[in-house]
Design a protein around this motif. Structure first.
Motif, mmCIF file in Angstrom:
data_model
loop_
_atom_site.group_PDB
_atom_site.id
_atom_site.type_symbol
_atom_site.label_atom_id
_atom_site.label_comp_id
_atom_site.label_asym_id
_atom_site.label_seq_id
_atom_site.Cartn_x
_atom_site.Cartn_y
_atom_site.Cartn_z
ATOM 1 N N ASN A 35 0.858 -1.197 0.000
ATOM 2 C CA ASN A 35 0.000 0.000 0.000
ATOM 3 C C ASN A 35 0.889 1.241 0.000
ATOM 4 O OD1 ASN A 35 -1.583 2.242 0.851
ATOM 5 N ND2 ASN A 35 -3.127 0.826 1.648
ATOM 6 N N ILE A 36 0.838 2.008 -1.084
ATOM 7 C CA ILE A 36 1.751 3.134 -1.242
ATOM 8 C C ILE A 36 1.533 4.198 -0.170
ATOM 9 C CG2 ILE A 36 0.265 4.413 -2.833
ATOM 10 C CD1 ILE A 36 4.107 4.089 -2.934
ATOM 11 N N LYS A 37 0.305 4.361 0.290
ATOM 12 C CA LYS A 37 0.049 5.354 1.338
ATOM 13 C C LYS A 37 0.731 4.958 2.641
ATOM 14 C CE LYS A 37 -4.347 7.191 -0.425
ATOM 15 N NZ LYS A 37 -5.788 7.409 -0.133
ATOM 16 N N GLU A 38 0.692 3.667 2.959
ATOM 17 C CA GLU A 38 1.355 3.189 4.175
ATOM 18 C C GLU A 38 2.868 3.291 4.045
ATOM 19 O OE1 GLU A 38 -0.112 2.381 7.051
ATOM 20 O OE2 GLU A 38 -1.958 3.021 6.055
ATOM 21 N N ILE A 39 3.371 3.014 2.847
ATOM 22 C CA ILE A 39 4.818 3.121 2.603
ATOM 23 C C ILE A 39 5.276 4.568 2.775
ATOM 24 C CG2 ILE A 39 6.590 2.978 0.802
ATOM 25 C CD1 ILE A 39 5.089 0.476 -0.217
ATOM 26 N N ASP A 40 4.477 5.514 2.256
ATOM 27 C CA ASP A 40 4.821 6.929 2.405
ATOM 28 C C ASP A 40 4.833 7.343 3.873
ATOM 29 O OD1 ASP A 40 5.147 7.277 -0.289
ATOM 30 O OD2 ASP A 40 3.216 8.238 -0.635
ATOM 31 N N LYS A 41 3.919 6.775 4.658
ATOM 32 C CA LYS A 41 3.894 7.080 6.090
ATOM 33 C C LYS A 41 5.188 6.604 6.767
ATOM 34 C CE LYS A 41 -1.145 6.906 6.772
ATOM 35 N NZ LYS A 41 -2.257 6.159 7.420
ATOM 36 N N ARG B 54 8.047 8.868 8.614
ATOM 37 C CA ARG B 54 8.504 8.599 9.983
ATOM 38 C C ARG B 54 10.029 8.451 10.031
ATOM 39 N NH1 ARG B 54 5.424 4.629 10.753
ATOM 40 N NH2 ARG B 54 6.843 2.846 10.680
ATOM 41 N N LEU B 55 10.585 7.759 9.046
ATOM 42 C CA LEU B 55 12.035 7.600 8.990
ATOM 43 C C LEU B 55 12.731 8.932 8.754
ATOM 44 C CD1 LEU B 55 12.287 4.345 6.825
ATOM 45 C CD2 LEU B 55 12.718 4.545 9.279
ATOM 46 N N SER B 56 12.151 9.739 7.859
ATOM 47 C CA SER B 56 12.742 11.054 7.563
ATOM 48 C C SER B 56 12.730 11.942 8.790
ATOM 49 C CB SER B 56 11.967 11.717 6.421
ATOM 50 O OG SER B 56 12.019 10.939 5.243
ATOM 51 N N LYS B 57 11.655 11.850 9.574
ATOM 52 C CA LYS B 57 11.556 12.642 10.796
ATOM 53 C C LYS B 57 12.666 12.254 11.776
ATOM 54 C CE LYS B 57 8.350 13.817 14.526
ATOM 55 N NZ LYS B 57 6.979 13.617 15.079
ATOM 56 N N LEU C 69 10.548 14.369 1.003
ATOM 57 C CA LEU C 69 10.173 14.517 -0.401
ATOM 58 C C LEU C 69 11.194 13.848 -1.322
ATOM 59 C CD1 LEU C 69 8.837 18.199 -0.466
ATOM 60 C CD2 LEU C 69 7.513 16.074 -0.590
ATOM 61 N N LEU C 70 12.471 13.975 -0.984
ATOM 62 C CA LEU C 70 13.506 13.325 -1.793
ATOM 63 C C LEU C 70 13.423 11.807 -1.658
ATOM 64 C CD1 LEU C 70 16.527 15.682 -1.082
ATOM 65 C CD2 LEU C 70 15.487 15.261 -3.316
ATOM 66 N N ALA C 71 13.237 11.327 -0.427
ATOM 67 C CA ALA C 71 13.128 9.887 -0.203
ATOM 68 C C ALA C 71 11.915 9.318 -0.936
ATOM 69 C CB ALA C 71 13.030 9.603 1.297
ATOM 70 N N LYS C 72 10.821 10.025 -0.860
ATOM 71 C CA LYS C 72 9.590 9.593 -1.533
ATOM 72 C C LYS C 72 9.796 9.532 -3.050
ATOM 73 C CE LYS C 72 4.741 10.990 -2.010
ATOM 74 N NZ LYS C 72 3.738 12.008 -1.605
ATOM 75 N N THR C 73 10.427 10.564 -3.613
ATOM 76 C CA THR C 73 10.677 10.600 -5.058
ATOM 77 C C THR C 73 11.587 9.453 -5.485
ATOM 78 O OG1 THR C 73 10.429 13.004 -5.101
ATOM 79 C CG2 THR C 73 11.584 11.987 -6.949
ATOM 80 N N LEU C 74 12.648 9.218 -4.724
ATOM 81 C CA LEU C 74 13.571 8.125 -5.045
ATOM 82 C C LEU C 74 12.870 6.775 -4.959
ATOM 83 C CD1 LEU C 74 16.846 9.228 -3.211
ATOM 84 C CD2 LEU C 74 16.464 9.131 -5.676
ATOM 85 N N PHE C 75 12.018 6.621 -3.961
ATOM 86 C CA PHE C 75 11.311 5.351 -3.801
ATOM 87 C C PHE C 75 10.413 5.085 -5.005
ATOM 88 C CE2 PHE C 75 7.591 2.883 -2.677
ATOM 89 C CZ PHE C 75 8.176 1.744 -2.143
ATOM 90 N N HIS C 76 9.645 6.086 -5.412
ATOM 91 C CA HIS C 76 8.721 5.894 -6.530
ATOM 92 C C HIS C 76 9.457 5.590 -7.830
ATOM 93 C CE1 HIS C 76 4.718 6.987 -4.777
ATOM 94 N NE2 HIS C 76 5.514 7.478 -3.832
#
Length: 414
Positions: A261-267, A271-274, A320-327
């Motif tokens: 689930n991409i929404k859960e992955i983004d969460k 959390r990791l980025s924080k 935002l960078l982590a999310k972009t790289l993941f996608h």
């Protein structure tokens, strides 16, 4: 005066956490034990296990349920980091009783440079005396590699466990290391091994003999360094302070179940980025690049990195960078583990930020302040006022790990 040949020890404690538990509770000796997280969740991954458990097919990183299937009588214990920290400190205190040239690498391993010691015995006998003292005083087994440099000493200590002492000379590299698969070389992970395989490098010998121009073209400075190591060359000194040089700040987590689930992955990425941002903030650090780590349900690992022009330390920027790289990287496979790391970190004050159309306005607002600072310095002296005061931040639980909080602090107190 002729310089003595370098004699470097690499000391690696055997199944450290499990051995500490057995030393603490002798009734556990001779039994298959493992240190794990919560056994009720899949987070229950084995951190380490005793050699008795390994003999039954159990290994580090195995899931709890699989370890129980392999070895139904296995004794599972939760980690006791305070106990391990105390044992680690005692171990390094013993090493430093011989020489100050001790370089901790992690909580359970380190280098010693004994080149300048006036020994009344040969290096192997001396290593045996250290090994037996660790058993006698701490009841903890270890393996020691002896070599003329750090790379060969580290390689040697892995050759015989537990309670091994191995000498590896530079002239033996071709015979003992070159026939081995390149993945078995210290410093080569799965990703690097795959890159090397793509250019025809299968063994350590292949790596040692490939033209340096090819290595530089394919892997840059890392490639040149690996080629040197494959030839037994390593000029690094044993540095007692190197453990405090933070090169990266990261955080990872094993998910409770395979996630798609991409929404859960983004969460999770948020959390990791924080957590990464909090740790950077607590140390007043910023980085230049970011890496995401992905492990799928089949234990296949992937990483993706991006280097930035300006410093990287804010939570939203990291996310935002982590999310972009993941996608860009994710192929839809169920995810088992995620990690976010900011690399090439330095003190924030060491960075000179590049002006751009996006941050020019922010810097323009500071111009009157800079002029005022210059006027005060001209009137009262250059050191009368400085831009920014570095305030030591109070560390939060999020900004620390059991390693940085306890292990590093013990070494700083010396």
């Amino acid at each position: 005066m002729k310089r003595r040949n370098r004699i470097i020890f690499h000391l690696d404690m055997n199944s450290f956490y499990a051995s500490v538990e057995q030393a603490h509770d002798p009734s556990l000796k001779g039994k298959p034990i493992a240190i794990a997280g919560n056994p009720k969740e899949r987070r229950g991954i084995l951190v380490t296990c005793s050699y008795e458990a390994r003999a039954r097919g159990v290994y580090t990183t195995m899931s709890v349920w699989e370890a129980k299937r392999k070895c139904p009588e296995i004794i599972l214990l939760p980690p006791n980091f305070e106990r391990y920290r105390i044992a680690s400190k005692a171990m390094f205190d013993i090493l430093r009783s011989y020489t100050e040239l001790v370089e901790p690498v992690s909580i359970d391993e380190g280098y010693m440079d004994i080149s300048e010691l006036d020994l009344t015995m040969d290096a192997i006998t001396f290593a045996e005396s250290i090994q037996q003292r660790l058993i006698r005083e701490l009841d903890l087994p270890s393996s020691i590699g002896i070599a003329p440099n750090k790379f060969l000493a580290k390689t040697a200590s892995n050759m015989k466990k537990p309670m091994g002492i191995t000498v590896l000379r530079k002239r033996e590299v071709a015979e003992k290391l070159w026939p081995l698969p390149v993945i078995e070389m210290h410093g080569v992970g799965e990703s690097t091994a795959n890159k090397l395989s793509n250019i025809g490098i299968k063994t350590i010998g292949d790596l040692a003999n490939i033209p340096l121009g090819i290595m530089k073209e394919q892997l840059g400075k890392v490639g040149l360094r690996l080629a040197e190591r494959a030839n037994g060359i390593d000029e690094r000194l044993v540095d007692p302070t190197s453990i405090f040089d933070t090169k990266s700040v990261g955080n990872s987590t094993t998910l409770p179940y395979d996630e798609t689930n991409i929404k859960e992955i983004d969460k999770v990425l948020l959390r990791l980025s924080k957590k990464v941002a909090a740790r950077l903030d607590s140390k007043n650090l910023a980085g230049r690049s970011i890496t995401i780590h992905i492990r799928d349900a089949n234990w296949k690992n992937k990483t993706k990195s991006k280097t930035m022009q300006n410093r990287l330390f804010e939570e939203q920027q990291i996310f935002l960078l982590a999310k972009t790289l993941f996608h860009k990287t994710w192929d839809g496979e169920p995810i088992r583990l995620l990690g976010v790391t900011v690399n090439n970190v330095h003190d924030k004050g060491e960075y000179a930020e590049q002006l751009s159309i996006f941050n020019f306005e922010e810097h323009a607002k500071e111009e009157p302040i800079l002029k005022l600072v210059e006027q005060l310095q001209e009137k009262f002296g250059a050191n009368s006022i400085k831009r920014g005061v570095k305030v030591k931040k109070k560390s939060s639980l999020e900004s620390k790990t059991s390693f940085s909080k306890d292990f590093l602090d013990d070494h700083e107190k010396r």
